[in-house]
Design a protein around this motif. Sequence first.
Motif, PDB file in Angstrom:
ATOM      1  N   ALA A  11      22.730 -12.981  13.940  1.00 43.01           N
ATOM      2  CA  ALA A  11      21.431 -13.342  14.512  1.00 43.01           C
ATOM      3  C   ALA A  11      21.418 -13.061  16.011  1.00 43.01           C
ATOM      4  O   ALA A  11      20.435 -12.548  16.557  1.00 43.01           O
ATOM      5  N   ALA A  12      22.526 -13.387  16.681  1.00 43.15           N
ATOM      6  CA  ALA A  12      22.643 -13.112  18.118  1.00 43.15           C
ATOM      7  C   ALA A  12      22.596 -11.609  18.381  1.00 43.15           C
ATOM      8  O   ALA A  12      22.007 -11.159  19.373  1.00 43.15           O
ATOM      9  N   SER A  16      20.512 -15.695   5.333  1.00 42.11           N
ATOM     10  CA  SER A  16      21.626 -14.997   5.983  1.00 42.11           C
ATOM     11  C   SER A  16      21.566 -13.499   5.727  1.00 42.11           C
ATOM     12  O   SER A  16      21.768 -12.694   6.642  1.00 42.11           O
ATOM     13  N   SER A  67      31.658 -18.224  17.521  1.00 42.99           N
ATOM     14  CA  SER A  67      31.303 -19.186  16.474  1.00 42.99           C
ATOM     15  C   SER A  67      32.127 -18.968  15.211  1.00 42.99           C
ATOM     16  O   SER A  67      32.253 -19.877  14.386  1.00 42.99           O
ATOM     17  N   ASN A  68      32.692 -17.772  15.073  1.00 44.18           N
ATOM     18  CA  ASN A  68      33.495 -17.476  13.889  1.00 44.18           C
ATOM     19  C   ASN A  68      34.807 -18.250  13.869  1.00 44.18           C
ATOM     20  O   ASN A  68      35.484 -18.296  12.841  1.00 44.18           O
ATOM     21  N   VAL A 109      25.617 -16.626  12.556  1.00 40.30           N
ATOM     22  CA  VAL A 109      25.228 -16.893  13.941  1.00 40.30           C
ATOM     23  C   VAL A 109      25.402 -15.647  14.788  1.00 40.30           C
ATOM     24  O   VAL A 109      24.536 -15.285  15.600  1.00 40.30           O
ATOM     25  N   ASP A 110      26.561 -14.963  14.606  1.00 38.55           N
ATOM     26  CA  ASP A 110      26.826 -13.773  15.401  1.00 38.55           C
ATOM     27  C   ASP A 110      25.847 -12.646  15.078  1.00 38.55           C
ATOM     28  O   ASP A 110      25.411 -11.920  15.976  1.00 38.55           O
ATOM     29  N   LEU A 147      30.849 -23.040  12.066  1.00 36.05           N
ATOM     30  CA  LEU A 147      29.618 -22.244  12.035  1.00 36.05           C
ATOM     31  C   LEU A 147      29.870 -20.823  11.556  1.00 36.05           C
ATOM     32  O   LEU A 147      28.921 -20.074  11.307  1.00 36.05           O
ATOM     33  N   ALA A 200      28.404 -15.564  20.898  1.00 37.34           N
ATOM     34  CA  ALA A 200      28.060 -15.869  19.508  1.00 37.34           C
ATOM     35  C   ALA A 200      29.220 -15.547  18.571  1.00 37.34           C
ATOM     36  O   ALA A 200      29.414 -16.235  17.560  1.00 37.34           O
ATOM     37  N   SER A 201      30.007 -14.515  18.900  1.00 36.95           N
ATOM     38  CA  SER A 201      31.141 -14.155  18.042  1.00 36.95           C
ATOM     39  C   SER A 201      32.193 -15.263  18.019  1.00 36.95           C
ATOM     40  O   SER A 201      32.968 -15.375  17.065  1.00 36.95           O
ATOM     41  N   TYR A 239      28.020 -19.203   8.685  1.00 35.28           N
ATOM     42  CA  TYR A 239      26.627 -18.818   8.874  1.00 35.28           C
ATOM     43  C   TYR A 239      26.564 -17.571   9.766  1.00 35.28           C
ATOM     44  O   TYR A 239      27.443 -17.353  10.609  1.00 35.28           O
TER      45      TYR A 239
END
Length: 219
Positions: A197-198, A6, A184-185, A194-195, A189, A181-182, A192
């Motif tokens: 990485a996106a 991360s 996902s918060n 995710v945002d 998820l 992707a935001s 992690y």
Amino acid sequence: MHWNTSTLISIIATLNFGVIFTLVMVAKPRTRLRIIFGFYLLTMSSWSISAFLTISGFGNVLTWFKVMSASPIAMMLAIFFFVQTMFGFRRKWAPVTIVYVFLAILITLFTNLVVQSAFLNQAGELQYELGQYFLLVAGPGYFLIIISLFDLIKGYGRTHDAHQRDRIRYLVIGFSITIFASLSNFTELGKYPVDIAANGVTALLIAYAILRHQLLDIR
């Protein structure tokens, strides 16, 4: 400090946006469009840096998580004005959005109405609790980005210039990836990156659009 996949992702995303920000800022002439896009890149860098500081546990986790939560709000404002400048128009109510973002950032950073808690558990995973007014504060920002994407799509349909269509296409894809992707918060998820990485993927798309299609007329 915690070092894992991360933190590595957040470092890579920060470096990507930092390089693109430098490229845009040194390009001449320094047009209004480039300056606004530079502000967008600056907010994305802030998002990635604060994510690294949050996930690594360097400093106060809650403070940096609040910065990480405020950065996307500023990013949405940057996109909103960038798109309008790109197509040469300005909505009458645009100044109100500046006031909204200013207040939203202050509320996010200095109160617990948006973020109530954030900490790293014993496994080094991020745990957080959003405040009951999170959607009330952040929601209008998503409204701005939806309008901006709609304007980009309309602009794509109006132009017959192949290069311009390619530029708009990559902007739509990149901005959409960041926003989706935001979201996902709001799920499990969220612990992690995710945002982040996106965001790194978005940075690569923007870099490609600059190098291949001369986005912002940068060669």
